[in-house]
Motif scaffolding. Structure first.
Motif, PDB file in Angstrom:
ATOM      1  N   PHE A 156      -1.489   9.562   3.522  1.00  0.00           N
ATOM      2  CA  PHE A 156      -2.298   9.494   2.296  1.00  0.00           C
ATOM      3  C   PHE A 156      -1.894   8.304   1.436  1.00  0.00           C
ATOM      4  O   PHE A 156      -2.745   7.653   0.827  1.00  0.00           O
ATOM      5  CB  PHE A 156      -2.168  10.784   1.494  1.00  0.00           C
ATOM      6  N   ALA A 157      -0.584   8.030   1.408  1.00  0.00           N
ATOM      7  CA  ALA A 157      -0.113   6.900   0.612  1.00  0.00           C
ATOM      8  C   ALA A 157      -0.747   5.608   1.111  1.00  0.00           C
ATOM      9  O   ALA A 157      -1.244   4.797   0.333  1.00  0.00           O
ATOM     10  CB  ALA A 157       1.402   6.809   0.663  1.00  0.00           C
ATOM     11  N   VAL A 158      -0.757   5.429   2.427  1.00  0.00           N
ATOM     12  CA  VAL A 158      -1.332   4.204   2.983  1.00  0.00           C
ATOM     13  C   VAL A 158      -2.815   4.121   2.646  1.00  0.00           C
ATOM     14  O   VAL A 158      -3.320   3.078   2.214  1.00  0.00           O
ATOM     15  CB  VAL A 158      -1.127   4.145   4.506  1.00  0.00           C
ATOM     16  N   ALA A 191       0.841  -1.205   0.000  1.00  0.00           N
ATOM     17  CA  ALA A 191       0.000   0.000   0.000  1.00  0.00           C
ATOM     18  C   ALA A 191       0.869   1.245   0.000  1.00  0.00           C
ATOM     19  O   ALA A 191       0.639   2.179  -0.777  1.00  0.00           O
ATOM     20  CB  ALA A 191      -0.934  -0.009   1.204  1.00  0.00           C
ATOM     21  N   VAL A 192       1.877   1.255   0.859  1.00  0.00           N
ATOM     22  CA  VAL A 192       2.753   2.431   0.926  1.00  0.00           C
ATOM     23  C   VAL A 192       3.466   2.641  -0.410  1.00  0.00           C
ATOM     24  O   VAL A 192       3.524   3.754  -0.932  1.00  0.00           O
ATOM     25  CB  VAL A 192       3.779   2.279   2.059  1.00  0.00           C
ATOM     26  N   GLN A 248       1.353   9.959  -5.555  1.00  0.00           N
ATOM     27  CA  GLN A 248       1.716  11.336  -5.220  1.00  0.00           C
ATOM     28  C   GLN A 248       2.986  11.763  -5.936  1.00  0.00           C
ATOM     29  O   GLN A 248       3.115  12.902  -6.393  1.00  0.00           O
ATOM     30  CB  GLN A 248       1.880  11.481  -3.699  1.00  0.00           C
ATOM     31  N   ASP A 303      -4.493   5.535   0.148  1.00  0.00           N
ATOM     32  CA  ASP A 303      -4.678   5.282  -1.289  1.00  0.00           C
ATOM     33  C   ASP A 303      -4.299   3.857  -1.660  1.00  0.00           C
ATOM     34  O   ASP A 303      -5.017   3.176  -2.395  1.00  0.00           O
ATOM     35  CB  ASP A 303      -3.820   6.255  -2.113  1.00  0.00           C
ATOM     36  N   GLY A 304      -3.152   3.433  -1.158  1.00  0.00           N
ATOM     37  CA  GLY A 304      -2.658   2.113  -1.526  1.00  0.00           C
ATOM     38  C   GLY A 304      -3.556   0.997  -1.014  1.00  0.00           C
ATOM     39  O   GLY A 304      -3.796   0.005  -1.706  1.00  0.00           O
ATOM     40  N   LEU A 305      -4.067   1.175   0.193  1.00  0.00           N
ATOM     41  CA  LEU A 305      -4.972   0.159   0.738  1.00  0.00           C
ATOM     42  C   LEU A 305      -6.236   0.060  -0.110  1.00  0.00           C
ATOM     43  O   LEU A 305      -6.773  -1.029  -0.332  1.00  0.00           O
ATOM     44  CB  LEU A 305      -5.346   0.494   2.181  1.00  0.00           C
ATOM     45  N   ASP A 338       2.556   1.663  -3.458  1.00  0.00           N
ATOM     46  CA  ASP A 338       1.601   2.120  -4.475  1.00  0.00           C
ATOM     47  C   ASP A 338       1.167   3.552  -4.233  1.00  0.00           C
ATOM     48  O   ASP A 338       1.101   4.360  -5.153  1.00  0.00           O
ATOM     49  CB  ASP A 338       0.360   1.209  -4.476  1.00  0.00           C
ATOM     50  N   GLY A 339       0.841   3.843  -2.988  1.00  0.00           N
ATOM     51  CA  GLY A 339       0.313   5.163  -2.671  1.00  0.00           C
ATOM     52  C   GLY A 339       1.347   6.257  -2.881  1.00  0.00           C
ATOM     53  O   GLY A 339       1.033   7.345  -3.375  1.00  0.00           O
ATOM     54  N   LEU A 340       2.594   5.956  -2.530  1.00  0.00           N
ATOM     55  CA  LEU A 340       3.658   6.951  -2.742  1.00  0.00           C
ATOM     56  C   LEU A 340       3.830   7.235  -4.225  1.00  0.00           C
ATOM     57  O   LEU A 340       4.062   8.372  -4.633  1.00  0.00           O
ATOM     58  CB  LEU A 340       4.972   6.446  -2.149  1.00  0.00           C
TER      59      LEU A 340
END
Lengths: 207, 207
Positions: free
Chosen positions: B174-176, A175-176, A183, B178-180, A178-180
DNA sequence: TACAACTTACCTAGTCAAAGATAGGTAAAA
DNA sequence: TTTTACCTATCTTTGACTAGGTAAGTTGTA
């Protein structure tokens, strides 16, 4: 001898057919990767991909019967490379999983095109009946379970805090990452992806 | 009196024009939200949206001059609601930011359609010249800076560990989230989004 | 209050461009 | 002689958007 013949002579250096075929497929896949990355699956145009590969659109379709097929080939090929990299990381006995993942993220920060390919396509594949949806479901499933295994080992080896569920940590790590990426792709100059990921790693590292 | 007249009578209950206009726009926005969520921007069809709203396609285009305009309206409207929710969370003096964020994630887990709207559109907007790209850049910018502020406060108040940079933690949170969402949307039954997020929160909470 | 003049909401019918795919041929390779 | 690679030309679908009309609602003036 017609003009067409002359042109043809120019465009077709003397090669065996299998060489030609391999070379064409290669160039098509490479061009497809580029345009799928930039524009997503729906946004990319076969004609542009074909042109970039030095063929016409029907010429491309001679090698890959449809746009969907082409996408799946690109994904399979790319995934093989990525998977190899990840598995190398995870399978190194007694190594430092977290450091290796950090290295992976640092590497990703140097190839925005590839990162965008997967980020855009994963999200696009969330829509029902997308040709790549099953591919990504499988991919997460498989990679995550490998990661969880490696995490469990690292916990035993004292690299990672033991008070965290390995399963959930596996989910969180992806998740981290992908989410990073999201952004970072939106504002590359403002987000220091490897640094942010590094901070997360410090949170889970055993003290 | 023609048939057309009768039908017309049926479809147009006696209302003032402004009422009619408001009602139509309302229904269109709602339908657009639904189809943009399900199929993404490119995948959604104006004709389907119009039909779901009880109009024809040109009828829809009377209210929103183009598909792009419609998208921006949907985003603005939805974002206003979300933004309000987030700001309420962040502005509660002396409250527990982390708990509030956790509540937000729990709430999101009950509205997959909305989550998918933003997940799909954010990724789609990564491609160059997408009409919503600037919107999302602004949105991350703004929301993140609010969050960072709240984090800094919470650190002073002793809710969050003080050895973490508030800026980077804002990015990470936010990354966590979004990624989740991505993994959860792909396999809703296998990913416990609120639980995973909760675990992350424990990592940053002051002991 | 009545009615003419205007404005708005929305429809039917059609345009236009994009893009994926097919048909059928030609020339090089096997 | 057959197969393969690839082309030109064409078809088809799709989907955003326009033109022009009709009827309902609104507004200004007698």
């Amino acid at each position: 001898m017609s003009i067409i013949y002359c042109v043809s002579e120019l465009k077709r250096p003397r090669r065996t057919q299998s060489e030609r075929t391999r070379a064409s497929r290669e160039k098509i896949l490479q061009a497809a990767l580029e345009f799928f990355s930039r524009d997503g699956f729906r946004g990319a145009k076969l004609s542009e991909i074909a042109q970039a590969a030095g063929l016409t659109e029907p010429g491309l379709l001679h090698h890959f019967p449809s746009k969907n097929h082409l996408l799946m080939q690109v994904l399979d090929e790319r995934d093989r490379v990525n998977q190899k990299r990840i598995n190398d990381i995870l399978s190194q006995e007694g190594s430092h999983v977290l450091d290796s993942l950090h290295a992976l993220v640092k590497h990703n920060a140097t190839v925005p095109g590839l990162v965008q390919l997967f980020t855009v396509l994963v999200a696009e594949s969330l829509v029902p009946e997308h040709p790549a949806r099953e591919f990504f479901v499988q991919r997460y499933q498989r990679t995550r379970s490998n990661l969880v295994e490696a995490i469990a080992k690292a916990q035993k080896a004292g690299e990672i805090r033991q008070d965290i569920s390995a399963e959930v940590l596996g989910v969180l790590l992806f998740a981290v990452m992908d989410g990073l990426q999201v952004q970072w792709l939106l504002q590359p100059e403002q987000i220091d992806m490897p640094a942010a990921f590094g901070l997360f790693l410090e949170l889970v590292r055993a003290k």
